[in-house]
Design a protein around this motif. Structure first.
Motif, mmCIF file in Angstrom:
data_model
loop_
_atom_site.group_PDB
_atom_site.id
_atom_site.type_symbol
_atom_site.label_atom_id
_atom_site.label_comp_id
_atom_site.label_asym_id
_atom_site.label_seq_id
_atom_site.Cartn_x
_atom_site.Cartn_y
_atom_site.Cartn_z
ATOM 1 N N HIS A 117 0.867 -1.180 0.000
ATOM 2 C CA HIS A 117 0.000 0.000 0.000
ATOM 3 C C HIS A 117 0.903 1.229 0.000
ATOM 4 C CE1 HIS A 117 -3.610 -2.373 1.107
ATOM 5 N NE2 HIS A 117 -2.734 -3.115 1.792
ATOM 6 N N SER A 118 0.827 2.023 -1.038
ATOM 7 C CA SER A 118 1.631 3.227 -1.133
ATOM 8 C C SER A 118 0.881 4.384 -0.478
ATOM 9 C CB SER A 118 1.936 3.562 -2.595
ATOM 10 O OG SER A 118 2.775 4.687 -2.679
ATOM 11 N N ILE A 119 1.538 5.033 0.473
ATOM 12 C CA ILE A 119 0.931 6.126 1.223
ATOM 13 C C ILE A 119 1.701 7.395 0.896
ATOM 14 C CG2 ILE A 119 0.311 6.971 3.510
ATOM 15 C CD1 ILE A 119 0.469 4.043 4.460
ATOM 16 N N GLY A 120 1.080 8.302 0.175
ATOM 17 C CA GLY A 120 1.731 9.505 -0.302
ATOM 18 C C GLY A 120 1.995 9.407 -1.786
ATOM 19 N N SER A 121 2.537 10.469 -2.353
ATOM 20 C CA SER A 121 2.826 10.486 -3.787
ATOM 21 C C SER A 121 4.324 10.497 -4.016
ATOM 22 C CB SER A 121 2.199 11.730 -4.439
ATOM 23 O OG SER A 121 2.672 12.909 -3.822
ATOM 24 N N GLY A 122 4.748 9.996 -5.187
ATOM 25 C CA GLY A 122 6.159 9.926 -5.506
ATOM 26 C C GLY A 122 6.737 8.574 -5.143
ATOM 27 N N PRO A 123 7.987 8.341 -5.466
ATOM 28 C CA PRO A 123 8.618 7.045 -5.164
ATOM 29 C C PRO A 123 8.730 6.844 -3.665
ATOM 30 C CG PRO A 123 10.255 8.649 -5.896
ATOM 31 C CD PRO A 123 8.920 9.277 -6.126
ATOM 32 N N PRO A 124 8.578 5.600 -3.207
ATOM 33 C CA PRO A 124 8.663 5.343 -1.767
ATOM 34 C C PRO A 124 10.014 5.740 -1.188
ATOM 35 C CG PRO A 124 7.763 3.448 -2.927
ATOM 36 C CD PRO A 124 8.269 4.385 -3.968
ATOM 37 N N LYS A 125 9.975 6.430 -0.052
ATOM 38 C CA LYS A 125 11.205 6.770 0.651
ATOM 39 C C LYS A 125 11.529 5.737 1.720
ATOM 40 C CE LYS A 125 10.920 11.774 -0.017
ATOM 41 N NZ LYS A 125 10.884 13.096 0.671
ATOM 42 N N LEU A 126 10.476 5.164 2.311
ATOM 43 C CA LEU A 126 10.639 4.167 3.350
ATOM 44 C C LEU A 126 9.624 3.060 3.152
ATOM 45 C CD1 LEU A 126 10.919 6.445 6.541
ATOM 46 C CD2 LEU A 126 12.811 5.228 5.431
ATOM 47 N N THR A 127 9.975 1.873 3.627
ATOM 48 C CA THR A 127 9.049 0.744 3.600
ATOM 49 C C THR A 127 8.841 0.243 5.017
ATOM 50 O OG1 THR A 127 9.752 0.066 1.383
ATOM 51 C CG2 THR A 127 8.639 -1.589 2.739
ATOM 52 N N LEU A 128 7.600 0.151 5.428
ATOM 53 C CA LEU A 128 7.234 -0.405 6.729
ATOM 54 C C LEU A 128 6.674 -1.794 6.495
ATOM 55 C CD1 LEU A 128 6.591 -0.318 9.767
ATOM 56 C CD2 LEU A 128 4.476 0.884 9.199
ATOM 57 N N ARG A 129 7.321 -2.814 7.048
ATOM 58 C CA ARG A 129 6.900 -4.201 6.856
ATOM 59 C C ARG A 129 6.278 -4.747 8.136
ATOM 60 N NH1 ARG A 129 8.736 -6.432 2.175
ATOM 61 N NH2 ARG A 129 10.417 -5.279 1.119
ATOM 62 N N LEU A 130 5.113 -5.322 8.005
ATOM 63 C CA LEU A 130 4.449 -6.002 9.112
ATOM 64 C C LEU A 130 4.687 -7.494 8.953
ATOM 65 C CD1 LEU A 130 1.043 -4.072 9.102
ATOM 66 C CD2 LEU A 130 3.242 -3.400 10.112
ATOM 67 N N HIS A 131 5.132 -8.156 10.013
ATOM 68 C CA HIS A 131 5.560 -9.549 9.884
ATOM 69 C C HIS A 131 4.558 -10.562 10.421
ATOM 70 C CE1 HIS A 131 9.431 -8.295 8.348
ATOM 71 N NE2 HIS A 131 9.576 -7.466 9.385
ATOM 72 N N ASP A 132 3.469 -10.115 11.012
ATOM 73 C CA ASP A 132 2.376 -11.035 11.334
ATOM 74 C C ASP A 132 1.062 -10.267 11.279
ATOM 75 O OD1 ASP A 132 1.437 -10.201 14.106
ATOM 76 O OD2 ASP A 132 3.538 -10.600 14.564
ATOM 77 N N ARG A 133 -0.004 -10.993 11.103
ATOM 78 C CA ARG A 133 -1.292 -10.349 10.856
ATOM 79 C C ARG A 133 -1.820 -9.609 12.082
ATOM 80 N NH1 ARG A 133 -4.760 -14.574 7.055
ATOM 81 N NH2 ARG A 133 -3.177 -14.810 5.408
ATOM 82 N N ALA A 134 -1.406 -10.029 13.265
ATOM 83 C CA ALA A 134 -1.919 -9.387 14.472
ATOM 84 C C ALA A 134 -1.370 -7.980 14.658
ATOM 85 C CB ALA A 134 -1.588 -10.246 15.689
ATOM 86 N N VAL A 135 -0.245 -7.651 14.002
ATOM 87 C CA VAL A 135 0.347 -6.325 14.183
ATOM 88 C C VAL A 135 -0.622 -5.236 13.733
ATOM 89 C CG1 VAL A 135 2.229 -4.782 13.515
ATOM 90 C CG2 VAL A 135 2.703 -7.178 13.949
ATOM 91 N N GLU A 136 -1.287 -5.476 12.613
ATOM 92 C CA GLU A 136 -2.222 -4.476 12.094
ATOM 93 C C GLU A 136 -3.299 -4.159 13.130
ATOM 94 O OE1 GLU A 136 -5.622 -4.013 8.623
ATOM 95 O OE2 GLU A 136 -3.988 -5.463 8.355
#
Length: 421
Positions: free
Chosen positions: A26-45
Motif C-alpha cells: 500500500h503506497s501512502i503519499g505520492s512519488g517514489p517510496p522513501k521508506l518501507t514499513l513491513r508487518l511480519h504477522d497479521r496481528a500487528v495491524e
C-alpha cells in the motif's frame, strides 16, 4: 484498509510503502517510496489500530515490524511530523490519561525507588557506551551547535553553577545526583561542600568511587536517600540545592512535597536550581510506551503545573530559562554513539533491548525537535534579595568558570543591594 488511513493521516512529508504480512503493498503519499514499513504477522495491524502509542514500539522491539530504506528514526520522523491519529481504543485511553495520571504518577518512597532502579540500575558499562566521559545523563548545553558532547556537558555544568552563586565552603545538596558528575564539578571548581542523594544503588557505588579517585571524598558525600526522608532531618542545613534531571520522576501529586522539602532544607539565604524536562504545549500525559519500558512513574510537566505549586510553597521564583533544542542535540549525540556501539550493547543485554533503546533515543529526540518538549531551569530562593537584581552575575560567573583552572578556589557572587546595606 483502516491502517493505511491511520498512517496517511499521521504521516508528514514523504512517501511510505506499507507491506502487510500477506505481502500486499500500500503506497501512502505520492512519488517514489522513501521508506518501507513491513508487518511480519497479521496481528500487528490490529494492535496498531487498537493502541498505536504503546503497540508500535512493542512491535518494533519484538521484530514484528521493520523498516527498509532507512532507520526507525527516519520512520518516526515521518510519522511524528504529521497529525497524531489514534485508533478508537487509543483515543479513549488518551482522553482518560489526565484522569489516570494521578495513579500513574503516584510515587511513594518505595515505588520511587523501584522506578529509579528500573532505569538507572543498568550497568555502568552500558551507559559508558553513549554518554560523555563525565556520564552526564541529562540535557547538555550548546552555546555553539558544533560543540562536542563532552564540551556541551561541561558547558551545562558551568551554566548551572553560575546560577548558584557559589563561594568556597557553601553547603550544597544535589537531589538525584546520578553518577556524581555535577557534585564533583561543584566541589572541584567552586570549593563547595556537596552532599548528593540518589535512589540508585548502582549510581551510588559509582559516585562514591569517583569521589575517592578524584581526591574529593572529604568534600563530597553521596548517600542513598529519598528527598522526603532526607528533608525531615536536614531543615535549614543547605546554602544551595541543585537538582538535574530528577524532577521528571517526582510526579504531579508529589510536587507540593518536593518544593516544601526544598524550602525546608534551604537556609534563609538559600538558592535552588531545578533543571528538568518540560512541555511547551500545556499539561499532558506520559507516552504509554515510555511509561512502561523506560520511565515508569515519570512525567514531564508544563511550566504552568510547576509554577502554580511553587507559588504555594513559600519559595520565590527568581529566574526561569527555557532550553528548546538543546536536548534534541544531546539525544542526537547519544543516538549516534549508541548506534556506533550497538554490538557491545547487545553483548551486555540482547537484541530486543537494543531495539528498545533505539526506539527510545529516536522517539525522545524527535519529541524535542517536533512535538514541543523542552528543558527548563528554575531558580528559586527563600528571600527576594538572595540573588542580584540583574542576570549579569550569571554571565560573569560562567565566563570565570570557563577560564578558571581545575581546583579553583571558587567564585564570589556580585553583592546584592541588601547585602551591600
Amino acid at each position: 484498509m483502516l491502517l493505511v488511513h491511520l498512517l496517511a493521516a499521521a504521516k508528514g512529508d514523504g512517501t511510505l510503502d506499507l507491506v502487510t504480512a500477506t505481502g500486499r503493498h500500500h503506497s501512502i503519499g505520492s512519488g517514489p517510496p522513501k521508506l518501507t514499513l513491513r508487518l511480519h504477522d497479521r496481528a500487528v495491524e490490529r494492535d496498531l489500530l487498537l493502541n498505536p502509542r504503546l503497540n508500535f514500539g512493542e512491535a518494533y522491539m519484538d521484530g514484528r515490524l521493520s523498516v527498509d530504506g532507512g532507520t526507525i528514526y527516519d520512520l518516526l520522523a515521518m510519522l511524528m511530523s504529521g497529525t497524531e491519529v489514534q485508533g478508537a481504543l487509543g483515543r479513549a485511553a488518551h482522553s482518560l490519561s489526565p484522569l489516570l495520571r494521578r495513579l500513574q504518577q503516584y510515587n511513594p518512597m518505595r515505588r520511587s525507588r523501584q522506578n529509579v532502579e528500573h532505569h538507572y540500575n543498568l550497568s555502568r558499562q552500558f551507559y559508558q557506551l553513549f554518554l560523555d566521559r563525565d556520564m552526564q545523563y541529562s540535557c547538555a548545553y550548546f552555546p555553539d551547535p558544533s560543540m562536542s558532547l563532552e564540551d556541551a556537558q561541561e558547558a551545562k555544568k558551568r551554566h548551572i553553577a553560575a546560577k548558584l552563586l557559589l563561594v568556597p565552603g557553601m553547603r550544597v545538596l544535589d537531589i538525584g545526583c546520578g553518577w556524581g558528575g555535577m557534585a564533583l564539578y561543584l566541589a572541584r571548581r567552586t570549593g563547595a561542600r556537596v552532599t548528593g542523594i540518589t535512589l540508585s544503588s548502582e549510581q551510588l557505588a559509582v559516585a562514591r568511587q569517583r569521589a575517592q579517585e578524584a581526591g574529593l571524598a572529604d568534600r563530597v558525600n553521596f548517600e542513598l536517600h529519598d528527598y522526603r526522608e532526607f528533608a525531615a532531618n536536614h531543615r535549614g542545613v543547605f546554602d544551595r540545592i541543585v537538582s538535574v534531571g530528577m524532577f521528571e520522576h517526582v510526579g504531579v501529586p508529589h510536587y507540593r512535597n518536593y518544593f516544601d522539602a526544598v524550602h525546608d532544607m534551604l537556609n534563609d539565604d538559600g538558592v535552588a536550581l531545578i533543571h528538568a524536562i518540560g512541555r511547551l504545549d500545556g499539561p499532558g500525559a506520559t507516552n504509554p510506551w515510555i511509561r512502561k519500558y523506560i520511565f515508569p512513574g515519570g512525567y514531564s510537566p508544563a511550566l504552568s503545573e510547576v509554577l502554580a505549586v511553587v507559588e504555594r510553597s513559600a519559595l520565590f521564583t527568581t529566574d526561569v530559562e527555557v532550553l528548546r533544542l538543546h536536548y534534541a542535540e544531546t539525544l542526537r549525540h547519544w543516538r549516534n554513539r549508541f548506534d556506533a556501539h550497538r554490538e557491545e550493547a547487545k553483548k551486555l543485554f540482547d537484541e530486543r533491548f537494543c531495539r528498545m533503546w533505539e526506539f527510545y533515543l529516536a522517539g525522545a529526540e524527535l519529541a524535542f525537535r517536533l512535538q514541543g518538549h523542552m528543558v527548563f531551569q528554575i531558580q528559586l530562593a527563600r528571600t527576594l534579595g538572595a540573588v542580584p537584581l540583574t542576570r549579569d552575575y550569571m554571565v560573569n560567573a560562567e565566563h570565570e568558570l570557563g577560564s578558571a583552572s581545575t581546583g579553583s578556589a571558587g567564585l564570589r557572587p556580585a553583592r546584592t543591594p541588601e547585602s551591600a546595606a
